[in-house]
Design a protein around this motif. Sequence first.
Motif, PDB file in Angstrom:
ATOM      1  N   THR A   1      -1.259  10.208   8.865  1.00 52.64           N
ATOM      2  CA  THR A   1      -0.389   9.050   9.060  1.00 52.64           C
ATOM      3  C   THR A   1      -1.432   7.850   9.152  1.00 52.64           C
ATOM      4  O   THR A   1      -2.617   8.056   9.929  1.00 52.64           O
ATOM      5  CB  THR A   1       0.529   8.912  10.426  1.00 52.64           C
ATOM      6  N   GLN A   2      -1.307   6.818   8.561  1.00 53.50           N
ATOM      7  CA  GLN A   2      -2.183   5.723   8.469  1.00 53.50           C
ATOM      8  C   GLN A   2      -1.538   4.122   8.884  1.00 53.50           C
ATOM      9  O   GLN A   2      -0.418   3.965   8.426  1.00 53.50           O
ATOM     10  CB  GLN A   2      -3.194   5.362   7.207  1.00 53.50           C
ATOM     11  N   THR A   3      -2.372   3.487   9.401  1.00 57.62           N
ATOM     12  CA  THR A   3      -2.028   1.904   9.828  1.00 57.62           C
ATOM     13  C   THR A   3      -2.811   0.942   9.110  1.00 57.62           C
ATOM     14  O   THR A   3      -3.919   1.255   8.818  1.00 57.62           O
ATOM     15  CB  THR A   3      -1.853   1.727  11.561  1.00 57.62           C
ATOM     16  N   PHE A   4      -2.057   0.043   8.417  1.00 58.71           N
ATOM     17  CA  PHE A   4      -2.972  -1.003   7.731  1.00 58.71           C
ATOM     18  C   PHE A   4      -2.402  -2.180   8.154  1.00 58.71           C
ATOM     19  O   PHE A   4      -1.260  -2.569   8.439  1.00 58.71           O
ATOM     20  CB  PHE A   4      -3.006  -0.755   6.325  1.00 58.71           C
ATOM     21  N   TRP A   5      -3.146  -3.317   7.692  1.00 57.69           N
ATOM     22  CA  TRP A   5      -2.548  -4.619   7.645  1.00 57.69           C
ATOM     23  C   TRP A   5      -3.275  -5.580   6.822  1.00 57.69           C
ATOM     24  O   TRP A   5      -4.570  -5.356   6.479  1.00 57.69           O
ATOM     25  CB  TRP A   5      -2.556  -5.289   9.252  1.00 57.69           C
ATOM     26  N   VAL A   6      -2.910  -6.704   6.377  1.00 56.92           N
ATOM     27  CA  VAL A   6      -3.504  -7.680   5.480  1.00 56.92           C
ATOM     28  C   VAL A   6      -4.165  -8.797   6.169  1.00 56.92           C
ATOM     29  O   VAL A   6      -3.700  -9.118   7.522  1.00 56.92           O
ATOM     30  CB  VAL A   6      -2.490  -8.272   4.436  1.00 56.92           C
ATOM     31  N   HIS A   7      -5.569  -9.014   5.875  1.00 60.76           N
ATOM     32  CA  HIS A   7      -6.326 -10.073   6.483  1.00 60.76           C
ATOM     33  C   HIS A   7      -6.385 -11.317   5.462  1.00 60.76           C
ATOM     34  O   HIS A   7      -7.073 -10.908   4.254  1.00 60.76           O
ATOM     35  CB  HIS A   7      -7.347  -9.649   7.132  1.00 60.76           C
TER      36      HIS A   7
ATOM     37  N   ASN B   1       1.263  -8.356   9.635  1.00 61.66           N
ATOM     38  CA  ASN B   1       1.986  -7.308  10.415  1.00 61.66           C
ATOM     39  C   ASN B   1       1.045  -5.997  10.354  1.00 61.66           C
ATOM     40  O   ASN B   1       1.062  -5.658   9.041  1.00 61.66           O
ATOM     41  CB  ASN B   1       3.477  -7.285  10.462  1.00 61.66           C
ATOM     42  N   HIS B   2       1.125  -5.302  11.424  1.00 56.60           N
ATOM     43  CA  HIS B   2       0.543  -3.731  11.019  1.00 56.60           C
ATOM     44  C   HIS B   2       1.625  -2.803  10.560  1.00 56.60           C
ATOM     45  O   HIS B   2       2.843  -2.755  11.205  1.00 56.60           O
ATOM     46  CB  HIS B   2       0.055  -3.452  12.507  1.00 56.60           C
ATOM     47  N   VAL B   3       1.207  -2.057   9.594  1.00 57.66           N
ATOM     48  CA  VAL B   3       2.358  -1.403   8.986  1.00 57.66           C
ATOM     49  C   VAL B   3       1.780   0.249   9.230  1.00 57.66           C
ATOM     50  O   VAL B   3       0.494   0.501   8.803  1.00 57.66           O
ATOM     51  CB  VAL B   3       2.463  -1.680   7.334  1.00 57.66           C
ATOM     52  N   THR B   4       2.717   1.297   9.746  1.00 54.32           N
ATOM     53  CA  THR B   4       2.157   2.448   9.716  1.00 54.32           C
ATOM     54  C   THR B   4       3.120   3.481   8.526  1.00 54.32           C
ATOM     55  O   THR B   4       4.147   3.248   8.449  1.00 54.32           O
ATOM     56  CB  THR B   4       2.527   2.913  11.269  1.00 54.32           C
ATOM     57  N   LEU B   5       2.194   4.164   7.654  1.00 52.38           N
ATOM     58  CA  LEU B   5       2.827   4.743   6.837  1.00 52.38           C
ATOM     59  C   LEU B   5       2.376   6.404   6.902  1.00 52.38           C
ATOM     60  O   LEU B   5       1.225   6.730   7.232  1.00 52.38           O
ATOM     61  CB  LEU B   5       2.124   4.333   5.405  1.00 52.38           C
ATOM     62  N   ARG B   6       3.355   7.017   6.653  1.00 53.46           N
ATOM     63  CA  ARG B   6       3.226   8.770   6.826  1.00 53.46           C
ATOM     64  C   ARG B   6       2.741   9.017   5.288  1.00 53.46           C
ATOM     65  O   ARG B   6       3.017   8.241   4.417  1.00 53.46           O
ATOM     66  CB  ARG B   6       4.511   9.342   7.158  1.00 53.46           C
TER      67      ARG B   6
ATOM     68  N   CYS C   1       0.877  -1.263  -0.069  1.00 55.74           N
ATOM     69  CA  CYS C   1       0.079   0.022   0.117  1.00 55.74           C
ATOM     70  C   CYS C   1       0.874   1.200  -0.136  1.00 55.74           C
ATOM     71  O   CYS C   1       1.920   1.343   0.450  1.00 55.74           O
ATOM     72  CB  CYS C   1      -1.075   0.185   1.310  1.00 55.74           C
ATOM     73  N   ARG C   2       0.239   2.271  -0.652  1.00 54.06           N
ATOM     74  CA  ARG C   2       0.836   3.512  -0.612  1.00 54.06           C
ATOM     75  C   ARG C   2      -0.159   4.617   0.143  1.00 54.06           C
ATOM     76  O   ARG C   2      -1.312   4.683  -0.088  1.00 54.06           O
ATOM     77  CB  ARG C   2       1.077   3.940  -2.018  1.00 54.06           C
ATOM     78  N   ASN C   3       0.424   5.415   1.029  1.00 50.18           N
ATOM     79  CA  ASN C   3      -0.702   6.539   1.661  1.00 50.18           C
ATOM     80  C   ASN C   3      -0.574   7.709   0.840  1.00 50.18           C
ATOM     81  O   ASN C   3       0.419   8.596   0.632  1.00 50.18           O
ATOM     82  CB  ASN C   3       0.366   6.830   3.094  1.00 50.18           C
ATOM     83  N   ASN C   4      -1.775   7.862   0.169  1.00 47.11           N
ATOM     84  CA  ASN C   4      -1.851   9.161  -0.804  1.00 47.11           C
ATOM     85  C   ASN C   4      -2.793  10.390   0.061  1.00 47.11           C
ATOM     86  O   ASN C   4      -2.805  11.240  -0.605  1.00 47.11           O
ATOM     87  CB  ASN C   4      -2.914   8.657  -2.132  1.00 47.11           C
ATOM     88  N   GLY C   5      -2.954  10.226   1.357  1.00 53.47           N
ATOM     89  CA  GLY C   5      -3.596  11.191   1.983  1.00 53.47           C
ATOM     90  C   GLY C   5      -2.579  11.924   2.698  1.00 53.47           C
ATOM     91  O   GLY C   5      -1.479  11.958   2.198  1.00 53.47           O
ATOM     92  N   ASN C   6      -3.247  12.933   3.501  1.00 50.57           N
ATOM     93  CA  ASN C   6      -2.409  13.551   4.374  1.00 50.57           C
ATOM     94  C   ASN C   6      -2.253  13.523   5.660  1.00 50.57           C
ATOM     95  O   ASN C   6      -1.903  14.260   6.543  1.00 50.57           O
ATOM     96  CB  ASN C   6      -3.176  15.095   4.052  1.00 50.57           C
TER      97      ASN C   6
END
Length: 137
Positions: free
Chosen positions: A89-95, A107-112, A82-87
């Motif tokens: 910070t977001q956290t995501f994970w695959v299920h 694993n939980h990944v946090t992206l700025r 994933c790429r964070n296109n917002g403004n």
Amino acid sequence: MNLFTGTRSTGGTATARRSTAAGKRSRSVLRALAVVSTAVALAIPVTSATAKPAAAPAAIPPGLSCDTGKHAIDEYTGFALCRNNGNQTQTFWVHLVCGWAPDIDGNHVTLRPGESGQSTAHCGKIGTGIGEIHVHP
């Protein structure tokens, strides 16, 4: 001679034997039909579970653009890139939905903002492999 109808009996025991033999054949046919029906009923879910698409697209959280899929070599490992296109910070994970094995989260990944990252997970080998891949916020 039958006293009620005035007709002569032609060996009632032979008729009884014939109907008993026919009954046994009917039961054998019904038993075989039941076995075949059960086998077909058990085979359908297994076939349909393995025939599902590998990665059913799920709703991706707002602000993220994600690609999901199976590992090129190992069909039991799935990923969300994933790429964070917002403004923010977001956290995501695959299920992963793993068929007969328990579902699993990666694993939980946090992206700025502007960053990219990958979450991976691995289904247990007792299952039928990955049925669906979802991205959770």
